[in-house]
Design an enzyme around this catalytic site. Sequence first.
Site, PDB file in Angstrom:
ATOM      1  N   LEU A 136       0.906  -1.058   0.012  1.00  0.00           N
ATOM      2  CA  LEU A 136       0.054  -0.091  -0.121  1.00  0.00           C
ATOM      3  C   LEU A 136       0.845   1.275  -0.008  1.00  0.00           C
ATOM      4  O   LEU A 136       1.933   1.335   0.445  1.00  0.00           O
ATOM      5  CB  LEU A 136      -0.985   0.050   1.205  1.00  0.00           C
ATOM      6  CG  LEU A 136      -0.258   0.034   2.669  1.00  0.00           C
ATOM      7  CD1 LEU A 136       0.129   1.370   3.018  1.00  0.00           C
ATOM      8  CD2 LEU A 136      -1.419  -0.461   3.677  1.00  0.00           C
ATOM      9  N   GLU A 195       0.810   5.373   1.019  1.00  0.00           N
ATOM     10  CA  GLU A 195       0.166   6.356   1.958  1.00  0.00           C
ATOM     11  C   GLU A 195      -0.494   7.094   1.008  1.00  0.00           C
ATOM     12  O   GLU A 195      -0.194   7.413  -0.053  1.00  0.00           O
ATOM     13  CB  GLU A 195       1.271   6.947   2.726  1.00  0.00           C
ATOM     14  CG  GLU A 195       1.932   5.884   3.926  1.00  0.00           C
ATOM     15  CD  GLU A 195       2.878   6.772   4.896  1.00  0.00           C
ATOM     16  OE1 GLU A 195       2.842   7.900   4.868  1.00  0.00           O
ATOM     17  OE2 GLU A 195       3.659   6.076   5.369  1.00  0.00           O
ATOM     18  N   LYS A 228       8.981  -7.858  -1.599  1.00  0.00           N
ATOM     19  CA  LYS A 228       8.353  -6.807  -1.050  1.00  0.00           C
ATOM     20  C   LYS A 228       9.952  -5.632  -1.183  1.00  0.00           C
ATOM     21  O   LYS A 228       9.564  -4.521  -1.584  1.00  0.00           O
ATOM     22  CB  LYS A 228       8.005  -6.712   0.483  1.00  0.00           C
ATOM     23  CG  LYS A 228       8.143  -5.494   1.120  1.00  0.00           C
ATOM     24  CD  LYS A 228       6.881  -4.526   0.804  1.00  0.00           C
ATOM     25  CE  LYS A 228       7.194  -2.951   1.497  1.00  0.00           C
ATOM     26  NZ  LYS A 228       6.077  -2.396   1.500  1.00  0.00           N
ATOM     27  N   ALA A 242      11.223  13.766 -11.682  1.00  0.00           N
ATOM     28  CA  ALA A 242      12.529  14.258 -11.011  1.00  0.00           C
ATOM     29  C   ALA A 242      12.209  15.171 -10.234  1.00  0.00           C
ATOM     30  O   ALA A 242      11.378  16.046 -10.253  1.00  0.00           O
ATOM     31  CB  ALA A 242      13.545  14.556 -12.231  1.00  0.00           C
ATOM     32  N   CYS A 255       9.429   4.361   4.220  1.00  0.00           N
ATOM     33  CA  CYS A 255       9.395   3.104   3.445  1.00  0.00           C
ATOM     34  C   CYS A 255      10.826   2.962   2.700  1.00  0.00           C
ATOM     35  O   CYS A 255      11.604   2.350   2.984  1.00  0.00           O
ATOM     36  CB  CYS A 255       8.451   2.619   2.651  1.00  0.00           C
ATOM     37  SG  CYS A 255       7.021   2.543   3.744  1.00  0.00           S
ATOM     38  N   LYS A 281       5.372  13.368   0.959  1.00  0.00           N
ATOM     39  CA  LYS A 281       4.661  13.372  -0.377  1.00  0.00           C
ATOM     40  C   LYS A 281       3.189  13.964  -0.333  1.00  0.00           C
ATOM     41  O   LYS A 281       2.831  13.779   0.773  1.00  0.00           O
ATOM     42  CB  LYS A 281       4.666  12.187  -1.229  1.00  0.00           C
ATOM     43  CG  LYS A 281       3.641  11.118  -0.358  1.00  0.00           C
ATOM     44  CD  LYS A 281       3.472   9.803  -1.128  1.00  0.00           C
ATOM     45  CE  LYS A 281       2.567   8.637  -0.519  1.00  0.00           C
ATOM     46  NZ  LYS A 281       2.590   7.614  -1.237  1.00  0.00           N
ATOM     47  N   ARG A 334       8.459  11.555   8.032  1.00  0.00           N
ATOM     48  CA  ARG A 334       9.357  10.677   8.053  1.00  0.00           C
ATOM     49  C   ARG A 334      10.384  10.816   7.168  1.00  0.00           C
ATOM     50  O   ARG A 334       9.901  10.675   5.891  1.00  0.00           O
ATOM     51  CB  ARG A 334       9.172   9.380   8.473  1.00  0.00           C
ATOM     52  CG  ARG A 334       8.338   8.816   9.693  1.00  0.00           C
ATOM     53  CD  ARG A 334       8.253   7.436   9.964  1.00  0.00           C
ATOM     54  NE  ARG A 334       7.316   7.092   9.161  1.00  0.00           N
ATOM     55  CZ  ARG A 334       6.506   6.178   8.868  1.00  0.00           C
ATOM     56  NH1 ARG A 334       7.098   4.941   9.564  1.00  0.00           N
ATOM     57  NH2 ARG A 334       5.518   5.879   8.022  1.00  0.00           N
TER      58      ARG A 334
HETATM   59  C1  UGA Z   1       6.026   3.088  -0.885  1.00  0.00           C
HETATM   60  C2  UGA Z   1       5.704   2.149  -2.053  1.00  0.00           C
HETATM   61  O1  UGA Z   1       5.239   2.739  -3.251  1.00  0.00           O
HETATM   62  C3  UGA Z   1       4.481   1.288  -1.645  1.00  0.00           C
HETATM   63  O2  UGA Z   1       4.222   0.322  -2.775  1.00  0.00           O
HETATM   64  C4  UGA Z   1       4.946   0.426  -0.382  1.00  0.00           C
HETATM   65  O3  UGA Z   1       4.110  -0.523   0.007  1.00  0.00           O
HETATM   66  C5  UGA Z   1       5.329   1.406   1.003  1.00  0.00           C
HETATM   67  O4  UGA Z   1       6.517   2.240   0.233  1.00  0.00           O
HETATM   68  C6  UGA Z   1       5.849   0.791   1.979  1.00  0.00           C
HETATM   69  O5  UGA Z   1       6.901   0.127   1.781  1.00  0.00           O
HETATM   70  O6  UGA Z   1       5.144   0.579   2.862  1.00  0.00           O
HETATM   71  P1  UGA Z   1       5.022   5.272   0.143  1.00  0.00           P
HETATM   72  O7  UGA Z   1       6.127   5.357   0.872  1.00  0.00           O
HETATM   73  O8  UGA Z   1       3.512   5.464   0.575  1.00  0.00           O
HETATM   74  O9  UGA Z   1       4.932   3.869  -0.734  1.00  0.00           O
HETATM   75  O10 UGA Z   1       5.406   6.298  -0.907  1.00  0.00           O
HETATM   76  P2  UGA Z   1       5.768   6.418  -2.693  1.00  0.00           P
HETATM   77  O11 UGA Z   1       4.403   6.815  -3.174  1.00  0.00           O
HETATM   78  O12 UGA Z   1       6.273   5.372  -2.893  1.00  0.00           O
HETATM   79  O13 UGA Z   1       6.593   7.643  -2.620  1.00  0.00           O
HETATM   80  C7  UGA Z   1       7.824   7.745  -2.004  1.00  0.00           C
HETATM   81  C8  UGA Z   1       8.584   8.960  -2.144  1.00  0.00           C
HETATM   82  O14 UGA Z   1       9.238   8.814  -3.773  1.00  0.00           O
HETATM   83  C9  UGA Z   1       7.838  10.211  -2.069  1.00  0.00           C
HETATM   84  O15 UGA Z   1       8.754  10.971  -1.266  1.00  0.00           O
HETATM   85  C10 UGA Z   1       7.594  10.727  -3.342  1.00  0.00           C
HETATM   86  O16 UGA Z   1       7.469  12.074  -3.429  1.00  0.00           O
HETATM   87  C11 UGA Z   1       8.959  10.130  -4.099  1.00  0.00           C
HETATM   88  N1  UGA Z   1       8.702  10.343  -5.579  1.00  0.00           N
HETATM   89  C12 UGA Z   1       7.678   9.405  -6.331  1.00  0.00           C
HETATM   90  C13 UGA Z   1       9.579  11.133  -6.158  1.00  0.00           C
HETATM   91  O17 UGA Z   1      10.263  11.723  -6.094  1.00  0.00           O
HETATM   92  N2  UGA Z   1       9.252  10.950  -7.903  1.00  0.00           N
HETATM   93  C14 UGA Z   1       8.282  10.102  -8.391  1.00  0.00           C
HETATM   94  O18 UGA Z   1       8.245   9.937  -9.446  1.00  0.00           O
HETATM   95  C15 UGA Z   1       7.386   9.301  -7.573  1.00  0.00           C
END
Ligand code: UGA
Length: 436
Positions: A148, A150, A206, A254, A262, A325, A332
């Site tokens: 999942l 967030e 995972k 980017a 996570c 995000k 965190r």
């Molecule tokens: C992430 C994974 O996407 C989930 O599938 C996983 O279950 C979760 O970790 C976990 O291990 O519990 P999450 O931490 O909620 O989910 O956030 P993401 O949507 O993956 O974004 C992570 C970070 O990447 C954010 O800081 C976001 O701003 C950044 N991001 C995302 C970018 O800098 N560029 C992008 O193109 C996409």
Amino acid sequence: MRISVIGCGYLGAVHAAAMASIGHEVVGIDVDQHKIDALSRGEAPFFEPGLPELLAEGIESGRLRFTTDIAAAAGAQIHFVGVGTPQQAGRYAADLTYVNAALDSLLPYLRPGDVVAGKSTVPVGTAAELATRVAPTGATLTWNPEFLREGWAVQDTIDPDRLVLGVPSGAAGERAAQLVREVFYPAVDKGTPFIVTDYATAELVKVAANAFLATKISFINAMAEIAEVTGADVTQLADAIGHDERIGRRFLGAGIGFGGGCLPKDIRAFAARAEELGKHESVTFLREVDAINLRRRDRAVQLVIDALGGSVFGKRVAVLGAAFKPHSDDVRDSPALDAAVRLHGLGASVVVTDPQAVENARRVHPQLSYALDRDDAVRYADAILLATEWDEYRREFAPAHASSLTHGRIVIDGRNALDPATWRSAGWTYHGMGRP
Ligand code: UGA
């Protein structure tokens, strides 16, 4: 089915509420009395769209309750364990204290035939070790990683894109897989892929998924670094390569990089585990992924310094966004807050705003100034750093309106979320990340 969910954080609270919403009788258990009190009142202890409604519905129906008493797990057929596995203090490895404690407290209440489904993100090899402790109870340990996101947690839990289950070989494993299939019946009936495998594969799926996502983001951020010295535009580059279906445009955003509870800790824990396994060279690239990611924070701070003529000392900087995000109040390892703290350390007068995360940010960094209102944060700012791409900042913030609040007219777009032409034509100096 009667279900217990041990650990009621981002993962467990949503899982418990989602399971109740599909008709199961669920008890959520956590050692944090404060969290349990809030959940029992139907209040989500963190911001997650859709969760309050799901909690209210579950509690009202009588199918969902929360307690600090682990004895309440007795009688459940399946016990989900979703406690945190943070980074160890001073090390890259995962801290399994909470997983071990949760399992130890659960053991006395397990009956033969029960299924324990671990959901926490753990180093490969953990489930096999935990299984030896579960075995004497006659229950079966399985590993059911969670994917999942967030902000989309409710949807991702009720309607996941795949289900993965690690089971022991033999009849007990088959029985356990059948029970878990029944638990997730709406998704299974819909044809959602349900992958039954061994413990190690389930655990690795995972971390491999998160490592891949982190690598994808750092790849495009590496391209941003090259774009910065060549005058290329990384967003156009991402669009162009993203049209190739084998590459895909998602997670090629980017900017200031990834954070949260996570991706950063998972790639570090993966590297630490690979080292223990004597295979550090297999994931050495993850160190680079991490390093590229952290350099983007430096770059965002440097852009602000350069835009303000070489020093931020005594300058007022508005930081739009504190959460790691949008659609989350989670701070965190937030790149936004990290940049804000660094600018503050360099003598800037920093005002941070966020639609949801101000309270959490203030708790961790009380030295910064906060504004609940975006316009209050921006008023009189010498420069604006957009660090979390909430709609309030990317879509609903017109440059003409921003001009009425401040004379600074400098915007650093840490998420490449704004239209440079619109801001420039309104008299603003616009700096993107990896964009000319
Ligand atoms: C992430 C994974 O996407 C989930 O599938 C996983 O279950 C979760 O970790 C976990 O291990 O519990 P999450 O931490 O909620 O989910 O956030 P993401 O949507 O993956 O974004 C992570 C970070 O990447 C954010 O800081 C976001 O701003 C950044 N991001 C995302 C970018 O800098 N560029 C992008 O193109 C996409």
